[in-house]
Write a protein that holds these residues in place. Structure first.
Motif, short mmCIF file in Angstrom:
data_model
loop_
_atom_site.label_atom_id
_atom_site.label_comp_id
_atom_site.label_asym_id
_atom_site.label_seq_id
_atom_site.Cartn_x
_atom_site.Cartn_y
_atom_site.Cartn_z
N LEU A 170 -4.50 -3.67 5.48
CA LEU A 170 -4.55 -2.27 5.94
C LEU A 170 -3.30 -1.52 5.51
CD1 LEU A 170 -6.04 -2.27 9.55
CD2 LEU A 170 -7.11 -1.59 7.41
N MET A 171 -2.16 -2.21 5.54
CA MET A 171 -0.92 -1.55 5.12
C MET A 171 -0.97 -1.21 3.64
SD MET A 171 2.29 -3.20 7.13
CE MET A 171 1.76 -4.75 7.76
N ALA B 86 -3.00 1.85 3.40
CA ALA B 86 -2.20 3.01 3.81
C ALA B 86 -1.21 3.38 2.72
CB ALA B 86 -1.48 2.71 5.11
N VAL C 171 -4.04 -6.93 8.88
CA VAL C 171 -3.16 -5.77 9.04
C VAL C 171 -2.36 -5.55 7.76
CG1 VAL C 171 -1.13 -6.86 10.05
CG2 VAL C 171 -1.77 -4.59 10.76
N LEU D 126 -1.71 6.95 1.59
CA LEU D 126 -0.79 7.87 2.27
C LEU D 126 0.63 7.76 1.75
CD1 LEU D 126 -2.05 7.15 5.88
CD2 LEU D 126 -2.65 9.10 4.46
N ASN D 127 0.86 6.83 0.81
CA ASN D 127 2.19 6.75 0.23
C ASN D 127 3.26 6.42 1.28
OD1 ASN D 127 3.80 6.76 -1.91
ND2 ASN D 127 4.08 8.98 -2.03
N ILE D 128 2.97 5.45 2.15
CA ILE D 128 3.86 5.20 3.28
C ILE D 128 5.14 4.46 2.87
CG2 ILE D 128 4.06 3.80 5.36
CD1 ILE D 128 1.63 4.94 6.41
N GLY D 129 5.03 3.49 1.99
CA GLY D 129 6.25 2.85 1.50
C GLY D 129 6.62 1.54 2.16
N PHE D 130 5.66 0.86 2.78
CA PHE D 130 5.99 -0.42 3.42
C PHE D 130 6.53 -1.44 2.44
CE2 PHE D 130 2.56 0.76 6.57
CZ PHE D 130 3.46 1.05 7.57
N PHE D 131 5.90 -1.52 1.28
CA PHE D 131 6.26 -2.58 0.34
C PHE D 131 6.73 -2.01 -0.99
CE2 PHE D 131 2.62 -4.23 2.90
CZ PHE D 131 3.40 -4.98 3.77
#
Lengths: 537, 94, 198
Positions: free
Chosen positions: A224-225, A228, A221, A232-237
């Motif tokens: 996968l992040m 992403a 996972v 998608l430029n999500i910004g988790f890290f």
């Protein structure tokens, strides 16, 4: 396949099924053939990875640019890491020897889910294809190292997506193998084989299978992040979006530290098979060996933070991880102690697999003790990200798993191919391999201790001497690998025929012909004694 | 090894559990609309815990099956718990 | 090679697979809990923007569909094929309704330019970015599992129809049920974490 009565069954190699030629192998659900598929794929990637390592050592033979650009060097150590970790050592012992031997050793005809087993090999190949694509498509190969650390892994122009997805897919293959093994051991042990009559190699596979099952999804996972994050430029890290790169490191090492135990546990298991056989003596402290296997698997799950001592964790976390790290040393030491005690007063038969096992114990102990140095907080601050770390984990991962892999190869070779190898060449190969290994990695402890950082293609002049020795060690090591592999290849074709039990082993795989028939056992055996019972001779 | 016996759970048991789950859902929505401060999180997760226990025990048959399955499921929940706890050792004291 | 059926083995295998799924989402729950801890106020405010009614309806839908799957296994054991098919059909319809709801829920959010990487999001705080990032990622991954579960159940439906699954051979049916319950189980936690804790 049920009308066999009088004539001996064909061996798994000769068996003619529905398909011909290569399809008889790549479409076979026979656990032995699948084990061989893994063996050949893994050896291929091992050789590729080793050549990459050799080229890096060429670059490091002198300061400044020697044979490659810095970016090439970055791409090389990344690919070397991805291939060697995800495609060689993690599937190494479980997928090759586990597949081939686990059902035979517990007295079963196959694994619980044969088709799933073949499927997991295809998943493995798919993962490899993705890794290969990452090298040639897009804007240049990945250059993050095999750890894909954030935020660099989504900032670099390198072609990260296929590499990250490849690691994800390889992890999936590993999960399926683990799942299959656990169910096999729960459901298919021969009558009379209670849990504590099971040989130690299956036991370590059991421990490993649980780690594969319970640790791999976390990195899955996480990768996968990262995907992403990149798409998608999500910004988790991503710190600029509020994410925390250290959290990535936590999640990554929650898997990747237990992954070290995925590699080392079956290695220990193989050594635990070899030592009693060549000592003609039951293993010392069988139950302690089982307990230490499970303890390593369990405690090993909670020590991931020792890869992050200098990342900026809280003090409390530092102490906790350091203490837990020291705890893992206890069950590992129990194993070494029990191996030595098994040999004590045994009737030792000096044969190639036994020499390999001895070499394993030596390099494993060097790796283990330097691991304690790195596990102590103060020393770690000095040694982190130096060549000391590189030397340490090569002693464990390559020394531990690699030596055990070749030990297992030389031990079970007559069973797998039904032929014997040339002992003299095998021993020559081992000596070259061992000398090369020590010459290659020992100087790196010193270089790291003196402050040479890892992952640079260049270094200060003061480190020149050590690097020359180290690079020359690489040549000897490669020569050793070549001798071993050529000898085994030749012997698989032309070696003298081997008997069912050439070493005097007592576990079930030595009761069936070499090479084993398609269905392993004509009649499922009933087990009455423990796995290493030498009492009557 | 022989296969385990199968327990047939009656329709009414399932319907009863479903009713219970729906009631708990409504309760958790209602409770969280009241401002209880930090207690909200605790209550919402507590109710979610009860609901998941019901699903695991009855719908997924853990109550009727070999105890090994329950052991594995609880083990994994504990494992995730320990992982979160250890990770928080970093974040709480940073 | 002769094949013998071992239903218990396939059930253990399914459970082991479910454990990996739990850990997959477990990793995400770690991320969620850390970021919630670091951005309490922002998560608190952002959660208000999600529609509790849609969330509650979807929760009820999944719970009912879980019960119908469980009942269909009892039905097949009691040799009541028609009722089992009816119950499974209900599950599939409910699963599709869940996805349609999800589609509209996401659609409205995206219409308001609330999605990762949008300009509107870029102007909001980092806590909001993380909240909605997690919201899309976790509910998206969950929706993917719903789709897989629906395919699985559709296969079981077809096999019951063809009498390949019957009262003495329903391991696949049971495993599909287990998978669906797991999808439900994850939603039981996603729902309060995103919609309720405000």
């Amino acid at each position: 396949m049920s009308s066999h009565s009088s004539s001996p069954e064909p061996s798994y190699i000769e068996y003619q099924g529905k398909y011909k030629g290569i399809f008889a192998w790549i479409l076979s659900t026979d656990h032995k053939r699948i084990g061989m598929l893994y063996l050949y794929s893994i050896m291929t990637f091992f050789i590729i990875g080793a050549v990459l390592g050799l080229l890096m050592k060429f670059e490091l033979i002198a300061p400044g640019k020697t044979v490659m650009e810095p970016q090439t060097y970055n791409a090389f150590f990344t690919l070397h890491g991805i291939l060697m970790i995800f495609a060689v050592v993690i599937p190494g012992l479980p997928a090759v020897f586990g597949n081939f031997l686990l059902p035979i050793m517990i007295g079963a005809k196959d694994v619980a889910f044969p088709r799933l087993n073949l499927f997991s090999w295809y998943v493995y190949v798919l993962g490899i294809i993705l890794v290969v694509i990452s090298q040639f498509a897009g804007e240049g190969p990945p250059d993050t190292g095999w750890t894909f650390y954030a935020p660099y892994s989504f900032r670099t122009a390198g072609n990260m997506l296929p590499a990250v997805l490849g690691a994800f897919v390889l992890g999936f293959s590993s999960i399926l193998t683990g799942l299959n093994f656990i169910v096999t051991m729960h459901r298919m042990r021969a009558p009379g084989m209670g849990w504590f009559k099971m040989p130690l190699f299956p036991w370590t596979l059991y421990g490993t299978a649980w780690i594969q099952l319970l640790a791999t999804p976390v990195v899955g996972v996480t990768l996968l992040m990262v995907v992403a994050e990149r798409t998608l430029n999500i910004g988790f890290f991503d710190p600029s979006l509020g994410g925390d790169p250290i959290l990535y490191q936590h999640l990554f090492w929650i898997y990747s530290h237990p992954a070290v135990y995925i590699m080392i546990l079956p290695a220990m298991g193989a050594i635990s098979e070899i030592i009693p056989t060549f000592s003609r003596k039951s293993i010392f402290g069988y139950k302690f060996m089982v307990a230490s296997t499970l303890a390593i698997a369990f405690v090993g799950y909670f020590v991931w933070g020792h890869h992050m001592f200098t990342s900026g964790m809280s003090g409390t976390a530092l102490y906790t991880f350091s203490i837990l790290t020291f705890l893992v040393a206890i069950p590992s030491a129990i194993k070494v102690f029990n191996w030595i005690s098994t040999m004590h007063k045994g009737s030792i038969d000096m044969q190639t697999p036994f020499y390999w096992a001895m070499a394993f114990i030596f390099v494993f102990m060097v790796g283990g003790f330097t691991g304690l140095v790195l596990g102590s907080l103060a020393a770690n601050v000095h040694l982190h990200n130096t060549h000391f770390v590189v030397a340490h984990f090569h002693f464990i991962v390559f020394g531990g798993t690699g030596f055990a892999f070749f030990a297992a190869m030389h031990y079970w070779f007559p069973k797998i191919y039904g032929r014997m190898y040339d002992t003299r060449w095998a021993n020559t190969g081992l000596i070259l391999f061992f000398i090369g290994f020590i010459t290659l990695y020992m100087p790196m402890f010193y270089l790291g201790y003196m402050g040479m950082p890892r992952r640079y293609y260049d270094y200060d002049e003061v480190f020149h001497g050590g690097n020359i020795i180290s690079s020359m060690g690489a040549w000897v090591l490669i020569a050793g690998v070549a001798v071993i592999i050529i000898n085994l290849f030749r012997s698989a074709k032309h070696g003298p025929k081997a008997v069912a039990d050439p070493w005097g082993g007592k576990t079930l795989e030595w009761t069936v012909p070499s090479p084993p028939p398609v269905e392993n056992f004509e009649e499922i055996p009933t087990v009455t004694k423990g796995p290493y019972d030498y009492s009557q001779d | 090894m022989e296969n385990e016996k199968h327990h047939i759970v009656s329709y009414s048991t399932y319907l009863l559990i479903l009713a219970l789950l729906l009631v708990l859902t409504v309760v958790s929505v209602a409770v969280t609309q009241i401002n209880l401060g930090t207690l909200t999180v605790t209550i919402a997760l507590f109710i979610a815990g009860i609901k998941s226990a019901l699903v695991l025990a009855i719908f997924m048959h853990l109550k009727f099956d070999n105890k090994m399955y329950a052991f594995m499921a609880i083990g994994v929940v504990l494992l995730i718990g320990i992982m979160i706890f250890i990770t928080f050792l970093d974040y709480l004291y940073r | 090679m002769e094949t013998h059926r071992d239903d218990t083995a396939s059930k253990i295998g399914m459970w082991l697979f479910l454990l990996t799924e739990m850990l997959l989402f477990g990793g995400l729950f770690i991320v969620y809990s850390i970021y919630r801890y670091k951005n309490q106020e922002a998560f608190h405010q952002a959660a208000h923007e999600l529609d509790v009614v849609v969330g509650t309806v979807n929760t009820a839908i999944l719970l009912i569909s879980s019960a119908t799957v469980a009942m269909s296994i009892s039905a097949i054991q009691l040799k009541n094929k028609k009722f089992a098919l009816f119950l499974l059909g209900t599950t599939i319809v409910l699963g599709l309704v869940f996805l349609v709801n999800k589609y509209f829920e996401w659609g409205i959010k995206i219409q308001h330019h609330i999605y990762p990487g949008s300009e509107v999001m870029a102007q909001r705080g980092q806590g909001d970015i993380l909240f909605f990032g997690l919201y899309y990622f976790m509910t998206g991954l969950h929706a993917l599992h719903i789709i897989i579960g629906l395919v699985f159940i559709a296969v079981v439906f077809a096999r019951i129809w063809n009498d390949k699954i019957s009262h003495d051979n329903f391991a696949l049916h049971e495993n599909a049920g287990l998978y669906w319950h797991l999808v439900d189980l994850i939603w039981i936690f996603l729902f309060p974490l995103f919609y309720l804790i405000t």
